[in-house]
Scaffold this active site. Structure first.
Site, PDB file in Angstrom:
ATOM      1  N   CYS A   1      -4.088   0.723  -2.551  1.00 61.44           N
ATOM      2  CA  CYS A   1      -3.963  -0.499  -1.749  1.00 61.44           C
ATOM      3  C   CYS A   1      -2.915  -1.439  -2.352  1.00 61.44           C
ATOM      4  O   CYS A   1      -2.611  -1.371  -3.552  1.00 61.44           O
ATOM      5  CB  CYS A   1      -5.289  -1.247  -1.708  1.00 61.44           C
ATOM      6  SG  CYS A   1      -6.564  -0.462  -0.735  1.00 61.44           S
TER       7      CYS A   1
ATOM      8  N   ASN B   1       0.847  -1.198   0.000  1.00 56.46           N
ATOM      9  CA  ASN B   1       0.000   0.000   0.000  1.00 56.46           C
ATOM     10  C   ASN B   1       0.882   1.247   0.000  1.00 56.46           C
ATOM     11  O   ASN B   1       1.958   1.279   0.615  1.00 56.46           O
ATOM     12  CB  ASN B   1      -1.012  -0.003   1.157  1.00 56.46           C
ATOM     13  CG  ASN B   1      -0.432  -0.240   2.528  1.00 56.46           C
ATOM     14  OD1 ASN B   1       0.600  -0.883   2.683  1.00 56.46           O
ATOM     15  ND2 ASN B   1      -1.100   0.262   3.550  1.00 56.46           N
TER      16      ASN B   1
ATOM     17  N   CYS C   1     -10.439  -4.595   0.165  1.00 61.15           N
ATOM     18  CA  CYS C   1     -11.499  -3.591   0.242  1.00 61.15           C
ATOM     19  C   CYS C   1     -12.385  -3.676  -1.007  1.00 61.15           C
ATOM     20  O   CYS C   1     -12.071  -4.382  -1.978  1.00 61.15           O
ATOM     21  CB  CYS C   1     -10.908  -2.182   0.383  1.00 61.15           C
ATOM     22  SG  CYS C   1     -10.280  -1.495  -1.163  1.00 61.15           S
TER      23      CYS C   1
ATOM     24  N   GLU D   1      -3.131  -4.587  -3.063  1.00 61.59           N
ATOM     25  CA  GLU D   1      -3.647  -5.472  -4.119  1.00 61.59           C
ATOM     26  C   GLU D   1      -3.609  -4.778  -5.474  1.00 61.59           C
ATOM     27  O   GLU D   1      -3.193  -5.356  -6.477  1.00 61.59           O
ATOM     28  CB  GLU D   1      -5.097  -5.875  -3.821  1.00 61.59           C
ATOM     29  CG  GLU D   1      -5.286  -6.682  -2.557  1.00 61.59           C
ATOM     30  CD  GLU D   1      -5.591  -5.821  -1.342  1.00 61.59           C
ATOM     31  OE1 GLU D   1      -4.917  -4.779  -1.165  1.00 61.59           O
ATOM     32  OE2 GLU D   1      -6.485  -6.198  -0.572  1.00 61.59           O
TER      33      GLU D   1
ATOM     34  N   GLU E   1       0.332   5.214   0.676  1.00 63.83           N
ATOM     35  CA  GLU E   1      -0.632   6.214   1.159  1.00 63.83           C
ATOM     36  C   GLU E   1      -0.260   7.616   0.701  1.00 63.83           C
ATOM     37  O   GLU E   1       0.802   7.846   0.112  1.00 63.83           O
ATOM     38  CB  GLU E   1      -0.711   6.125   2.697  1.00 63.83           C
ATOM     39  CG  GLU E   1      -1.242   4.778   3.136  1.00 63.83           C
ATOM     40  CD  GLU E   1      -1.510   4.685   4.629  1.00 63.83           C
ATOM     41  OE1 GLU E   1      -1.022   5.525   5.402  1.00 63.83           O
ATOM     42  OE2 GLU E   1      -2.236   3.729   5.010  1.00 63.83           O
TER      43      GLU E   1
ATOM     44  N   CYS F   1     -10.696  -2.725  -4.367  1.00 65.26           N
ATOM     45  CA  CYS F   1      -9.785  -3.779  -4.855  1.00 65.26           C
ATOM     46  C   CYS F   1     -10.581  -4.971  -5.384  1.00 65.26           C
ATOM     47  O   CYS F   1     -10.179  -5.599  -6.365  1.00 65.26           O
ATOM     48  CB  CYS F   1      -8.831  -4.212  -3.752  1.00 65.26           C
ATOM     49  SG  CYS F   1      -7.591  -2.943  -3.398  1.00 65.26           S
TER      50      CYS F   1
HETATM   51  N1  THU Z   1      -5.292  -1.559   2.589  1.00 67.33           N
HETATM   52  C1  THU Z   1      -4.736  -2.358   1.634  1.00 67.33           C
HETATM   53  O1  THU Z   1      -3.663  -2.046   1.097  1.00 67.33           O
HETATM   54  N2  THU Z   1      -5.384  -3.499   1.315  1.00 67.33           N
HETATM   55  C2  THU Z   1      -6.487  -3.979   1.955  1.00 67.33           C
HETATM   56  O2  THU Z   1      -6.956  -5.054   1.634  1.00 67.33           O
HETATM   57  C3  THU Z   1      -7.106  -3.200   3.042  1.00 67.33           C
HETATM   58  C4  THU Z   1      -6.575  -1.824   3.214  1.00 67.33           C
HETATM   59  C5  THU Z   1      -4.563  -0.354   3.011  1.00 67.33           C
HETATM   60  C6  THU Z   1      -5.136   0.971   2.588  1.00 67.33           C
HETATM   61  C7  THU Z   1      -4.549   1.886   3.637  1.00 67.33           C
HETATM   62  O3  THU Z   1      -3.227   2.264   3.252  1.00 67.33           O
HETATM   63  C8  THU Z   1      -4.435   1.029   4.881  1.00 67.33           C
HETATM   64  O4  THU Z   1      -4.506  -0.317   4.418  1.00 67.33           O
HETATM   65  C9  THU Z   1      -5.526   1.273   5.907  1.00 67.33           C
HETATM   66  O5  THU Z   1      -6.783   1.223   5.340  1.00 67.33           O
END
Ligand code: THU
Length: 132
Positions: free
Chosen positions: A55, A44, A88, A57, A46, A91
């Site tokens: 994310c 991920n 999420c 994925e 941010e 994704c």
């Molecule tokens: N996140 C992912 O990368 N994948 C997931 O399946 C769930 C959420 C990340 C997004 C964000 O950077 C952090 O997790 C918190 O939501």
């Protein structure tokens, strides 16, 4: 779980270490298996403008597609938690776009849940809905 499944989870764990998550401190790693046999990892990433966050994925899927692989056979996602981390909604839609049939969710304790695409996103909106 197959040997390839284990490799996918191991790669997702490895690249999770690269997660850029200064806002949530929730590090996620993912890995996908391209039809060629190549595995692509992603974490991920941010942003101070939170909604721009990508994310793990989607990072992994977009890396595979950018390398010329649109036929993706499996995806693994790993994060720390009591339960394996579920992708999420955004994704799930991207996983559906590339029709990834086999999804593995795991945590650092190596609990693993396996799902099919239909279990992950039943009734997905797809290209077929754009047809007149
Ligand atoms: N996140 C992912 O990368 N994948 C997931 O399946 C769930 C959420 C990340 C997004 C964000 O950077 C952090 O997790 C918190 O939501």
């Amino acid at each position: 779980m197959t040997e390839v499944d284990k490799k996918l989870i191991a790669e997702a764990k490895r690249v999770r270490e690269f997660a850029y998550c200064p806002y949530s401190n929730f590090a996620v790693g993912a890995a996908v298996l391209g039809e060629s046999g190549t595995i692509y990892g992603g974490c991920n990433v941010e942003n101070a403008s939170f909604s721009v966050t990508n994310c793990a994925e989607r990072t992994a899927i977009y890396k595979a597609v950018s390398a010329g692989e649109k036929d993706i056979l499996a995806l693994a996602v790993v994060a720390q938690g009591a339960e394996p981390v579920p992708p999420c909604g955004a994704c799930r839609q991207v996983i559906a776009e590339f029709n990834i049939p086999h999804i593995l969710m795991a945590n650092l304790a190596d609990d693993v849940v396996e799902m099919t695409l239909d279990e992950l996103l039943p009734g997905a909106f797809s290209a077929s809905n754009l047809e007149e």
